[in-house]
Motif scaffolding. Structure first.
Motif, PDB file in Angstrom:
ATOM      1  N   ILE A  66      10.138  -0.496   9.867  1.00 49.33           N
ATOM      2  CA  ILE A  66       9.025  -0.117  10.739  1.00 49.33           C
ATOM      3  C   ILE A  66       8.173  -1.355  10.977  1.00 49.33           C
ATOM      4  O   ILE A  66       7.837  -2.073  10.028  1.00 49.33           O
ATOM      5  CB  ILE A  66       8.189   1.044  10.135  1.00 49.33           C
ATOM      6  CG1 ILE A  66       6.953   1.360  10.977  1.00 49.33           C
ATOM      7  CG2 ILE A  66       7.771   0.792   8.696  1.00 49.33           C
ATOM      8  CD1 ILE A  66       7.227   2.160  12.204  1.00 49.33           C
TER       9      ILE A  66
ATOM     10  N   GLU B  56       3.090   5.018  13.255  1.00 50.43           N
ATOM     11  CA  GLU B  56       4.171   4.517  12.399  1.00 50.43           C
ATOM     12  C   GLU B  56       4.712   5.651  11.539  1.00 50.43           C
ATOM     13  O   GLU B  56       5.922   5.849  11.414  1.00 50.43           O
ATOM     14  CB  GLU B  56       3.666   3.402  11.474  1.00 50.43           C
ATOM     15  CG  GLU B  56       3.336   2.108  12.166  1.00 50.43           C
ATOM     16  CD  GLU B  56       2.950   1.024  11.164  1.00 50.43           C
ATOM     17  OE1 GLU B  56       3.512   0.966  10.067  1.00 50.43           O
ATOM     18  OE2 GLU B  56       2.053   0.223  11.494  1.00 50.43           O
TER      19      GLU B  56
ATOM     20  N   ARG C 268       0.796  -1.233   0.000  1.00 51.43           N
ATOM     21  CA  ARG C 268       0.000   0.000   0.000  1.00 51.43           C
ATOM     22  C   ARG C 268       0.829   1.285   0.000  1.00 51.43           C
ATOM     23  O   ARG C 268       0.482   2.262  -0.643  1.00 51.43           O
ATOM     24  CB  ARG C 268      -0.822  -0.148   1.284  1.00 51.43           C
ATOM     25  CG  ARG C 268      -1.716   0.853   1.721  1.00 51.43           C
ATOM     26  CD  ARG C 268      -2.402   0.329   2.972  1.00 51.43           C
ATOM     27  NE  ARG C 268      -1.439   0.144   4.072  1.00 51.43           N
ATOM     28  CZ  ARG C 268      -1.790  -0.078   5.321  1.00 51.43           C
ATOM     29  NH1 ARG C 268      -3.066  -0.188   5.636  1.00 51.43           N
ATOM     30  NH2 ARG C 268      -0.857  -0.222   6.247  1.00 51.43           N
ATOM     31  N   GLY C 269       1.897   1.332   0.800  1.00 47.32           N
ATOM     32  CA  GLY C 269       2.819   2.469   0.720  1.00 47.32           C
ATOM     33  C   GLY C 269       2.437   3.711   1.497  1.00 47.32           C
ATOM     34  O   GLY C 269       2.879   4.804   1.158  1.00 47.32           O
ATOM     35  N   THR C 270       1.666   3.551   2.578  1.00 47.52           N
ATOM     36  CA  THR C 270       1.352   4.777   3.342  1.00 47.52           C
ATOM     37  C   THR C 270       2.576   5.286   4.093  1.00 47.52           C
ATOM     38  O   THR C 270       2.719   6.498   4.293  1.00 47.52           O
ATOM     39  CB  THR C 270       0.184   4.565   4.338  1.00 47.52           C
ATOM     40  OG1 THR C 270       0.569   3.613   5.330  1.00 47.52           O
ATOM     41  CG2 THR C 270      -1.076   4.110   3.623  1.00 47.52           C
ATOM     42  N   ASN C 271       3.457   4.396   4.507  1.00 44.71           N
ATOM     43  CA  ASN C 271       4.693   4.867   5.160  1.00 44.71           C
ATOM     44  C   ASN C 271       5.581   5.589   4.157  1.00 44.71           C
ATOM     45  O   ASN C 271       6.180   6.620   4.479  1.00 44.71           O
ATOM     46  CB  ASN C 271       5.426   3.701   5.826  1.00 44.71           C
ATOM     47  CG  ASN C 271       4.841   3.358   7.186  1.00 44.71           C
ATOM     48  OD1 ASN C 271       5.048   4.093   8.144  1.00 44.71           O
ATOM     49  ND2 ASN C 271       4.084   2.273   7.265  1.00 44.71           N
TER      50      ASN C 271
HETATM   51  C1  GRF Z   1       2.930  -1.329   8.161  1.00 50.79           C
HETATM   52  O1  GRF Z   1       2.007  -1.700   9.147  1.00 50.79           O
HETATM   53  C2  GRF Z   1       4.328  -1.637   8.598  1.00 50.79           C
HETATM   54  O2  GRF Z   1       4.519  -1.507   9.958  1.00 50.79           O
HETATM   55  C3  GRF Z   1       4.468  -3.075   8.211  1.00 50.79           C
HETATM   56  O3  GRF Z   1       3.783  -3.192   6.982  1.00 50.79           O
HETATM   57  C4  GRF Z   1       2.786  -2.174   6.910  1.00 50.79           C
HETATM   58  C5  GRF Z   1       3.048  -1.383   5.667  1.00 50.79           C
HETATM   59  O4  GRF Z   1       2.072  -0.406   5.419  1.00 50.79           O
HETATM   60  N1  GRF Z   1       5.865  -3.456   8.157  1.00 50.79           N
HETATM   61  P1  GRF Z   1       2.246   0.613   4.223  1.00 50.79           P
HETATM   62  O5  GRF Z   1       2.532  -0.210   2.966  1.00 50.79           O
HETATM   63  O6  GRF Z   1       3.382   1.528   4.555  1.00 50.79           O
HETATM   64  O7  GRF Z   1       0.936   1.342   4.129  1.00 50.79           O
END
Ligand code: GRF
Length: 208
Positions: A108, A174, A14-17
């Motif tokens: 993370i 996060e 998804r890539g929200t981080n």
């Molecule tokens: C997050 O919950 C992260 O902690 C875990 O995978 C998920 C990734 O989310 N390692 P996103 O792709 O960044 O939305």
């Protein structure tokens, strides 16, 4: 003066981080440049996010692990990356890969490590019945989710939580601590002594 960090971000979904990093850079809150986003999944929404932000992307097809990793290393080195960020990257990197970038890879994870390492950490926390969980940014070593801890943030678990509601509450934190950890790394403020990561009040550059 701190040099601008060159980030390589590894993603699978998804890539929200990733988006949180992009937004912080664009808002001038993080002095860094994402020079490459690498994915093992050609359909990752994270790749779309990178493209929209005009960030170069690479898809590396998973196959034989050693070849897969060799290609990722090649791309990271070609792009002169100084920090590798695992932002929802769903593969375990080999000890060989990790030893090539000592204290240069961060991850993370959606729990307060060392509780609930591995997959579905939020579900693990709910099923175990903890009242407080959270998230952790840590350096990556050869032990899965086992490297020195940089930052953690606690999140309460409510009686009516589902995996989804708890995950969403953790995700907000996060985004915050991942960006903060990158900033501290870029300011050269993380000092690792054994398993412990100490945060300098001021960057080494400013002290000199
Ligand atoms: C997050 O919950 C992260 O902690 C875990 O995978 C998920 C990734 O989310 N390692 P996103 O792709 O960044 O939305």
């Amino acid at each position: 003066m701190n040099k601008k960090l060159r980030l390589g971000v590894l993603v699978s979904g998804r890539g929200t981080n990733l988006q949180a990093i992009i937004d912080s850079i664009n808002e001038g809150k993080l002095l860094a440049e994402i020079v490459i986003v690498i994915s093992d999944n050609p359909k990752a929404m994270a790749l779309e996010r990178a493209k929209i932000a005009n960030i170069p992307t690479a898809y590396v097809k998973p196959g034989k692990k050693s070849e897969f990793e060799r290609e990722i290393i090649r791309i990271l080195e070609e792009n002169k990356v100084n920090l590798i960020v695992l932002a929802g990257f769903m593969r375990i990197l080999s000890a060989d890969f990790v030893s090539r970038f000592p204290l240069r890879i961060i991850n993370i994870h959606p729990s307060l490590l060392p509780s609930f390492p591995g997959l579905e950490a939020q579900r693990q926390a709910l099923e175990y019945g903890v009242k407080i969980t959270g998230c952790t940014v840590h350096f990556v070593n050869e032990i899965v989710d086992g490297g020195p801890i940089i930052l953690q943030e606690a999140v309460p678990v409510y009686d009516d939580d589902t995996v989804e509601s708890l995950s969403a509450r953790i995700l907000e934190k996060e985004h915050k601590i991942l960006v903060e950890a990158i900033r501290l790394f870029g300011e050269n403020r993380l000092k690792v002594v054994g398993r412990r990561v100490f945060i300098d009040k001021e960057g080494i550059d400013q002290c000199l």
